[in-house]
Write a protein that holds these residues in place. Structure first.
Motif, PDB file in Angstrom:
ATOM      1  N   ALA A   1      52.414  84.962  52.898  1.00  0.00           N
ATOM      2  CA  ALA A   1      53.702  85.436  53.422  1.00  0.00           C
ATOM      3  C   ALA A   1      54.185  86.593  52.561  1.00  0.00           C
ATOM      4  N   ALA A   2      55.000  87.447  53.152  1.00  0.00           N
ATOM      5  CA  ALA A   2      55.582  88.567  52.419  1.00  0.00           C
ATOM      6  C   ALA A   2      56.858  88.990  53.128  1.00  0.00           C
ATOM      7  N   VAL A   3      57.752  89.636  52.381  1.00  0.00           N
ATOM      8  CA  VAL A   3      59.031  90.083  52.932  1.00  0.00           C
ATOM      9  C   VAL A   3      58.808  91.327  53.777  1.00  0.00           C
ATOM     10  N   ARG A   4      59.314  91.292  55.002  1.00  0.00           N
ATOM     11  CA  ARG A   4      59.197  92.415  55.924  1.00  0.00           C
ATOM     12  C   ARG A   4      60.498  92.560  56.708  1.00  0.00           C
ATOM     13  N   GLN A   5      60.625  93.674  57.414  1.00  0.00           N
ATOM     14  CA  GLN A   5      61.821  93.948  58.195  1.00  0.00           C
ATOM     15  C   GLN A   5      61.951  92.981  59.370  1.00  0.00           C
ATOM     16  N   ILE A   6      63.195  92.545  59.646  1.00  0.00           N
ATOM     17  CA  ILE A   6      63.483  91.700  60.791  1.00  0.00           C
ATOM     18  C   ILE A   6      64.206  92.512  61.863  1.00  0.00           C
ATOM     19  N   SER A   7      65.329  93.109  61.526  1.00  0.00           N
ATOM     20  CA  SER A   7      66.051  93.983  62.453  1.00  0.00           C
ATOM     21  C   SER A   7      67.006  94.843  61.638  1.00  0.00           C
ATOM     22  N   THR A   8      67.585  95.831  62.301  1.00  0.00           N
ATOM     23  CA  THR A   8      68.508  96.731  61.607  1.00  0.00           C
ATOM     24  C   THR A   8      69.826  96.053  61.281  1.00  0.00           C
ATOM     25  N   THR A   9      70.109  94.916  61.902  1.00  0.00           N
ATOM     26  CA  THR A   9      71.373  94.212  61.666  1.00  0.00           C
ATOM     27  C   THR A   9      71.208  93.002  60.773  1.00  0.00           C
TER      28      THR A   9
ATOM     29  N   LEU B   1      57.525  82.148  63.316  1.00  0.00           N
ATOM     30  CA  LEU B   1      57.725  82.512  61.909  1.00  0.00           C
ATOM     31  C   LEU B   1      56.973  83.784  61.507  1.00  0.00           C
ATOM     32  N   THR B   2      56.108  84.290  62.378  1.00  0.00           N
ATOM     33  CA  THR B   2      55.507  85.597  62.097  1.00  0.00           C
ATOM     34  C   THR B   2      56.509  86.713  62.395  1.00  0.00           C
ATOM     35  N   PHE B   3      57.522  86.410  63.219  1.00  0.00           N
ATOM     36  CA  PHE B   3      58.516  87.401  63.647  1.00  0.00           C
ATOM     37  C   PHE B   3      57.848  88.620  64.277  1.00  0.00           C
ATOM     38  N   SER B   4      56.758  88.349  64.986  1.00  0.00           N
ATOM     39  CA  SER B   4      56.017  89.408  65.671  1.00  0.00           C
ATOM     40  C   SER B   4      56.514  89.513  67.107  1.00  0.00           C
TER      41      SER B   4
ATOM     42  N   LEU C   1      62.823  73.353  69.301  1.00  0.00           N
ATOM     43  CA  LEU C   1      62.252  74.325  68.361  1.00  0.00           C
ATOM     44  C   LEU C   1      63.147  75.551  68.243  1.00  0.00           C
ATOM     45  N   LEU C   2      63.616  76.029  69.383  1.00  0.00           N
ATOM     46  CA  LEU C   2      64.493  77.201  69.373  1.00  0.00           C
ATOM     47  C   LEU C   2      65.817  76.891  68.671  1.00  0.00           C
ATOM     48  N   TYR C   3      66.294  75.662  68.813  1.00  0.00           N
ATOM     49  CA  TYR C   3      67.575  75.286  68.213  1.00  0.00           C
ATOM     50  C   TYR C   3      67.499  75.284  66.691  1.00  0.00           C
ATOM     51  N   VAL C   4      66.374  74.785  66.158  1.00  0.00           N
ATOM     52  CA  VAL C   4      66.235  74.696  64.702  1.00  0.00           C
ATOM     53  C   VAL C   4      65.609  75.953  64.111  1.00  0.00           C
ATOM     54  N   ALA C   5      65.251  76.917  64.959  1.00  0.00           N
ATOM     55  CA  ALA C   5      64.624  78.143  64.466  1.00  0.00           C
ATOM     56  C   ALA C   5      65.599  78.922  63.589  1.00  0.00           C
ATOM     57  N   PRO C   6      65.099  79.627  62.596  1.00  0.00           N
ATOM     58  CA  PRO C   6      65.964  80.447  61.742  1.00  0.00           C
ATOM     59  C   PRO C   6      66.706  81.486  62.569  1.00  0.00           C
ATOM     60  N   PRO C   7      67.910  81.871  62.163  1.00  0.00           N
ATOM     61  CA  PRO C   7      68.667  82.879  62.924  1.00  0.00           C
ATOM     62  C   PRO C   7      67.929  84.209  63.029  1.00  0.00           C
ATOM     63  N   GLU C   8      67.062  84.496  62.052  1.00  0.00           N
ATOM     64  CA  GLU C   8      66.301  85.740  62.107  1.00  0.00           C
ATOM     65  C   GLU C   8      65.384  85.791  63.337  1.00  0.00           C
ATOM     66  N   PHE C   9      64.951  84.597  63.801  1.00  0.00           N
ATOM     67  CA  PHE C   9      64.090  84.560  64.980  1.00  0.00           C
ATOM     68  C   PHE C   9      64.814  85.135  66.191  1.00  0.00           C
ATOM     69  N   ARG C  10      66.026  84.684  66.408  1.00  0.00           N
ATOM     70  CA  ARG C  10      66.784  85.180  67.561  1.00  0.00           C
ATOM     71  C   ARG C  10      67.088  86.668  67.407  1.00  0.00           C
ATOM     72  N   ALA C  11      67.351  87.094  66.178  1.00  0.00           N
ATOM     73  CA  ALA C  11      67.621  88.520  65.950  1.00  0.00           C
ATOM     74  C   ALA C  11      66.382  89.352  66.238  1.00  0.00           C
TER      75      ALA C  11
ATOM     76  N   TYR D   1      65.098 104.337  68.679  1.00  0.00           N
ATOM     77  CA  TYR D   1      65.131 105.086  67.432  1.00  0.00           C
ATOM     78  C   TYR D   1      65.963 104.398  66.367  1.00  0.00           C
ATOM     79  N   ALA D   2      66.653 103.301  66.752  1.00  0.00           N
ATOM     80  CA  ALA D   2      67.393 102.547  65.746  1.00  0.00           C
ATOM     81  C   ALA D   2      66.457 101.679  64.925  1.00  0.00           C
ATOM     82  N   ASP D   3      65.303 101.328  65.480  1.00  0.00           N
ATOM     83  CA  ASP D   3      64.334 100.491  64.794  1.00  0.00           C
ATOM     84  C   ASP D   3      63.226 101.383  64.259  1.00  0.00           C
ATOM     85  N   SER D   4      63.079 101.431  62.951  1.00  0.00           N
ATOM     86  CA  SER D   4      62.091 102.331  62.350  1.00  0.00           C
ATOM     87  C   SER D   4      60.673 101.949  62.741  1.00  0.00           C
TER      88      SER D   4
END
Length: 498
Positions: free
Chosen positions: A211-219, A276-279, A313-323, A340-343
């Motif tokens: 695992a490694a830290v990567r971008q999720i969203s601009t918000t 959890l891959t946030f792909s 699964l969706l209910y317990v998913a991290p908030p970053e998933f929905r973002a 263009y808001a998402d690099s």
């Protein structure tokens, strides 16, 4: 003499040898001497036990090569051999298994008293054509070493595909391999889920839950994304996604409640790990796969009970998933502001522009396999808004093929994919005609998994191309099995009518 008898009746020959006292004593003495030499020379334990395991694998390869072929498919699919090399210093088990199975296959073909012919299928000709088109880059590519490296990798993957459809050519062997794939997918997913639950992102669990830290969203702040056994979360999501329809097949076609329950657990774990891959590509692919497979199956109402589990699964998913999932609308047509808001999306659009420009300038045979990265540097400064001179990949398999191998290469590649798709359809129809609904459903599951791979390939280049070639091998294996089942069914019908 013994080799021919071993190839013809390996179980009988082995059992006959073991009944002799001299053979038993010889085995014990050989193992004792080998163990003494290894211990006295302070040889690592993994090498000692690996040697013993190697002897066992060699024996199994000559007696039951389909077991080793299934293990090869599972280990290669999960990229387990790469983890063993990088994190544990163990030589590539895939290379050893490929060499061993190649020897066994050729021995069965040319040395046996009753030689078994090798599988012949139209897909093989498309594979060879793809190699030939790629080889043209050796004459004009800027970096011919890159071309040669890609060709060698494709040739290796083609050999592995050939081993799969020659050795996993029975229903039992193929189903065994499918369950093996589900097991490795469930285990890797479980490690990823456990890592998330315990927040132990700094522990890669022996290299199987990277695992490694990567971008999720601009918000939303960046956070850890699951890599599994590969070096990128998007490819890990793709790896797991192809197994999703196989898990659904296991739920519907498991012979026991234990098998059905495992299929259910595997499905939920696969979906959780994909989350959890946030792909975003894997998210989109999962939706396509589940919808298409559900449309084919015309699911009984009771199977809708799985929806509350997915909802949980969706209910317990991290908030970053929905973002992260919410950013999918930024790639839709007409939403330029979001794009263009998402690099990440901006970068991919630029890489696509470069690929299209390369195709326009080199339309017939492209610039050579593996050479997109070099030409990217030449084109990037000519595109408005670009500000990087570094090498990049196309992040789109189809544009990558077109840029590196031209229109000719793209036509051959699409022809290969269409042929594989058609062969899976043929397998499905043959199984239906033979009354084998279970295997027909499995053919569709493999086909839908391939669809998931093709969808995610819109956002990924061919860095882990072995995934495609393993699916090609599985597709041809299913056709071979279906043809045999259909022939047996026809023979049975003829005999019954007499």
């Amino acid at each position: 003499m013994y080799l021919e008898r071993l190839l013809k009746n390996p179980m009988d020959v082995t059992a006959g040898l073991w009944r002799h006292v001299w053979f038993q004593v010889g085995v014990v003495v050989a193992v004792s001497i080998a163990a003494g030499m290894l211990v006295s020379r302070d040889v690592p334990l993994w090498l000692f036990f690996g040697g013993i395991a190697g002897i066992v694998v060699v024996a199994i390869a000559f007696i039951k090569p389909e077991y080793v072929a299934a293990a090869l498919l599972v280990i290669h699919w999960g990229n387990i051999h790469d983890v063993l090399i990088k994190y544990h210093g163990i030589p590539s088990v895939v290379k050893l298994m490929v060499a061993l199975l190649t020897v066994v296959l050729l021995a069965r073909r040319f040395l046996s008293e009753r030689p078994r012919g090798l599988v012949s299928d139209p897909v093989i000709w498309w594979m060879l054509a793809y190699l030939v088109v790629g080889a043209t880059g050796l004459w004009f590519a800027r970096d011919t070493d890159a071309v040669l490296s890609r060709l060698v990798d494709t040739a290796k993957d083609g050999v592995i595909a050939g081993l799969i459809f020659n050795l996993l050519s029975t229903r039992a062997a193929f189903e065994r391999a499918v369950w093996g794939l589900l097991i490795v997918g469930a285990v890797l997913s479980a490690l990823t889920v456990y890592q998330e639950m315990t927040k132990t992102y700094d522990n890669n669990y022996w290299g199987f839950a990277q695992a490694a830290v990567r971008q999720i969203s601009t918000t939303m702040d960046d956070r850890a994304r699951a890599f599994g056994t590969v070096n990128d979360p998007n490819y890990f999501g793709q790896l797991l996604l192809v197994l999703v329809p196989l898990a659904v097949w296991a739920i519907l076609n498991g012979r026991t409640w234990r098998g059905k329950s495992f299929g259910m657990a595997a499905l939920l774990l696969l979906l959780a790990a994909i989350g959890l891959t946030f792909s975003r590509g894997a998210y989109l692919g999962a939706v396509v796969v589940l919808v298409v497979y559900a449309m084919y199956l015309r699911l009984d109402a009771r199977y809708l009970l799985i929806l509350p589990l997915i909802g949980a699964l969706l209910y317990v998913a991290p908030p970053e998933f929905r973002a992260r999932f919410g950013t999918l609308d930024e790639v839709l047509p007409g939403n330029n502001a979001g794009a263009y808001a998402d690099s990440s999306i901006q970068g991919r659009s630029v890489k696509a522009e470069v690929a299209i420009a390369i195709v326009a300038d080199n339309p017939i045979f492209g610039v050579g396999r593996g050479n997109y990265r070099l030409h990217y540097r030449d084109y990037i400064n000519e595109i408005e808004g670009a500000g990087s001179n570094t090498e990049r990949d196309a992040h789109n398999l189809y544009l990558e093929v077109a840029a590196e191998q031209g229109i000719v290469g793209l036509v051959v590649f699409v022809g290969l994919l269409a042929t594989v798709w058609g062969r899976l359809r043929a397998a499905e129809l043959l199984f239906v005609a033979a009354g084998e609904r279970r295997m027909a459903d499995l053919s569709v599951a493999v086909k839908v998994g391939l669809l998931g791979y093709l969808v995610t390939s819109l956002f990924l280049h061919g860095a882990y191309g072995y995934m495609l070639w393993l699916q090609v091998g599985m597709a041809v294996a299913l056709v071979v099995i279906a043809q045999r089942e259909a022939a047996a069914h026809a023979d049975h019908a003829v005999k019954a009518s007499r």
